[in-house]
Scaffold this active site. Structure first.
Site, PDB file in Angstrom:
ATOM      1  N   ASN A   1       0.866  -1.170   0.000  1.00 46.76           N
ATOM      2  CA  ASN A   1       0.000   0.000   0.000  1.00 46.76           C
ATOM      3  C   ASN A   1       0.907   1.225   0.000  1.00 46.76           C
ATOM      4  OD1 ASN A   1      -1.802   2.024   0.501  1.00 46.76           O
ATOM      5  ND2 ASN A   1      -2.447   1.292   2.532  1.00 46.76           N
ATOM      6  N   LEU A   2       0.978   1.894  -1.147  1.00 46.41           N
ATOM      7  CA  LEU A   2       1.925   3.010  -1.284  1.00 46.41           C
ATOM      8  C   LEU A   2       1.376   4.312  -0.697  1.00 46.41           C
ATOM      9  CD1 LEU A   2       3.286   2.215  -4.886  1.00 46.41           C
ATOM     10  CD2 LEU A   2       4.193   1.457  -2.675  1.00 46.41           C
TER      11      LEU A   2
ATOM     12  N   HIS B   1      -9.555   0.603   5.223  1.00 48.78           N
ATOM     13  CA  HIS B   1      -8.244   0.861   5.830  1.00 48.78           C
ATOM     14  C   HIS B   1      -8.401   1.819   7.013  1.00 48.78           C
ATOM     15  CE1 HIS B   1      -4.139   2.185   6.420  1.00 48.78           C
ATOM     16  NE2 HIS B   1      -3.785   1.064   5.811  1.00 48.78           N
TER      17      HIS B   1
ATOM     18  N   GLU C   1      -4.893  -5.326  10.452  1.00 46.74           N
ATOM     19  CA  GLU C   1      -3.868  -4.304  10.658  1.00 46.74           C
ATOM     20  C   GLU C   1      -4.159  -3.567  11.957  1.00 46.74           C
ATOM     21  OE1 GLU C   1      -1.998  -3.006   6.661  1.00 46.74           O
ATOM     22  OE2 GLU C   1      -3.805  -1.827   6.927  1.00 46.74           O
TER      23      GLU C   1
HETATM   24  P1  13P Z   1       3.204   0.315   7.652  1.00 46.85           P
HETATM   25  O1  13P Z   1       3.792  -0.906   6.990  1.00 46.85           O
HETATM   26  O2  13P Z   1       3.873   1.587   7.276  1.00 46.85           O
HETATM   27  O3  13P Z   1       3.052   0.107   9.114  1.00 46.85           O
HETATM   28  O4  13P Z   1       1.694   0.463   7.066  1.00 46.85           O
HETATM   29  C1  13P Z   1       0.866  -0.639   7.053  1.00 46.85           C
HETATM   30  C2  13P Z   1      -0.366  -0.327   6.311  1.00 46.85           C
HETATM   31  O5  13P Z   1      -1.131   0.548   6.702  1.00 46.85           O
HETATM   32  C3  13P Z   1      -0.652  -1.071   5.077  1.00 46.85           C
HETATM   33  O6  13P Z   1      -1.943  -0.849   4.623  1.00 46.85           O
END
Ligand code: 13P
Length: 234
Positions: free
Chosen positions: A6-7, A86, A155
C-alpha cells in the site's frame, strides 16, 4: 502467499512507473501473488504481471462527488481490485462502518477483488481480549465475509507506521479468531519490514502481508517477495 504494497500518498505517477519497472524484474520468477496499491493519481496502465489495485474509490460509476473517483476511472485502467476499510480512511477521513459497508456492497456487485481491512486502536488493544474481539467483529457489520473474491487484512492501528508489531503469538491468536469468521485469505499488516516478514509469514493462518512504508523501497519489497518464495520451497 499474497504480498501486497500500500503506497498510500507516496510516489508520483512517474516514480510509480519506475517502481513498477523494477518490481517487474523481481517478480518474474516469483510464485507469489503480488498486489500494489498506488496513490490515486498514479493509477495507470502498467506493463506488469503484478495486480494493480485502487486504495479507494467512491461507490458510484461517475457523478458529482468532488475529489473522488468512481468505477469509470478504475475501468479506464482495467483495475478490478480495491482496498476497503483501511484504518487511515476510518480514523483520519472519518468513514463510518455504514459507508464502508455500502462501498463493499457496490464493489462486490461489480465483481472486484476486495482487500478488506480491520484492526483495533491501542486503547482497545489494552482493554480485555473480549472487548478487542467485539470491536473487530463490529468492523464486519454489513460485510459479506463469504464473498468469494475477498481478502481480509488484519492491521492493528497502533502497529501502522510505528515500528511496533504484536507478538507472533498475538498475531496467531487473532488470525485464528478471524479465520472462524471467514475462509478468505488473511493478511497481516502493520510495520512489516524486511527483518520481520519471514517470521510473520510463518505464523499460523497468515496467508500474506500488506506492507506500507517498507514497501516504498522497491528493493525491500522485492526482498520480502523473495523470502516468501523461499518459505514456499522449504
Ligand atoms: P506500515 O507498513 O507503514 O506500518 O503500514 C501498514 C499499512 O497501513 C498497510 O496498509
Amino acid at each position: 502467499m499474497i504480498i501486497a504494497a500500500n503506497l498510500k500518498t507516496n510516489l508520483t505517477r512517474s516514480a510509480t512507473h519506475d517502481y513498477m519497472k523494477e518490481l517487474q524484474r523481481c517478480v518474474q520468477n516469483s510464485t507469489q501473488e503480488v498486489i500494489v496499491f498506488p496513490a490515486t493519481s498514479s493509477l495507470d496502465c502498467y506493463d506488469t504481471t503484478v495486480t494493480i489495485g485502487a486504495q479507494n474509490a467512491y461507490p458510484v460509476e461517475k457523478g458529482a462527488f468532488t475529489g473522488e473517483i468512481g468505477l469509470e476511472h478504475l475501468q479506464e485502467f482495467k483495475i478490478k481490485t480495491i482496498l476497503i476499510g483501511h484504518s487511515e480512511r476510518r480514523h483520519i477521513l472519518g468513514e463510518s462502518q455504514e459507508f464502508i459497508a455500502k462501498k463493499f456492497h457496490y464493489f462486490k456487485e461489480q465483481g472486484f477483488r476486495i482487500v478488506y481491512c480491520v484492526g483495533e486502536p491501542l486503547e482497545i488493544r489494552e482493554s480485555s481480549k473480549d472487548e478487542m474481539l467485539t470491536y473487530i467483529h463490529k468492523q464486519f457489520e454489513g460485510i459479506d465475509t463469504e464473498y468469494n473474491n475477498l481478502i481480509i487484512a488484519y492491521e492493528p492501528v497502533w502497529a501502522i507506521g510505528t515500528g511496533k508489531v504484536p507478538t507472533f503469538e498475538d498475531i496467531r491468536e487473532i488470525h485464528s479468531e478471524l479465520k472462524k469468521k471467514s475462509s478468505a485469505p488473511l493478511l497481516y499488516g502493520g510495520s512489516v519490514k524486511v527483518n520481520n516478514v519471514k517470521d510473520i509469514l510463518q505464523v499460523e493462518n497468515v496467508d500474506g502481508v500488506l506492507v506500507g512504508s517498507a514497501a516504498l523501497y522497491v528493493d525491500h519489497f522485492c526482498t520480502m517477495i523473495g523470502y516468501a518464495d523461499e518459505l514456499e520451497h522449504i
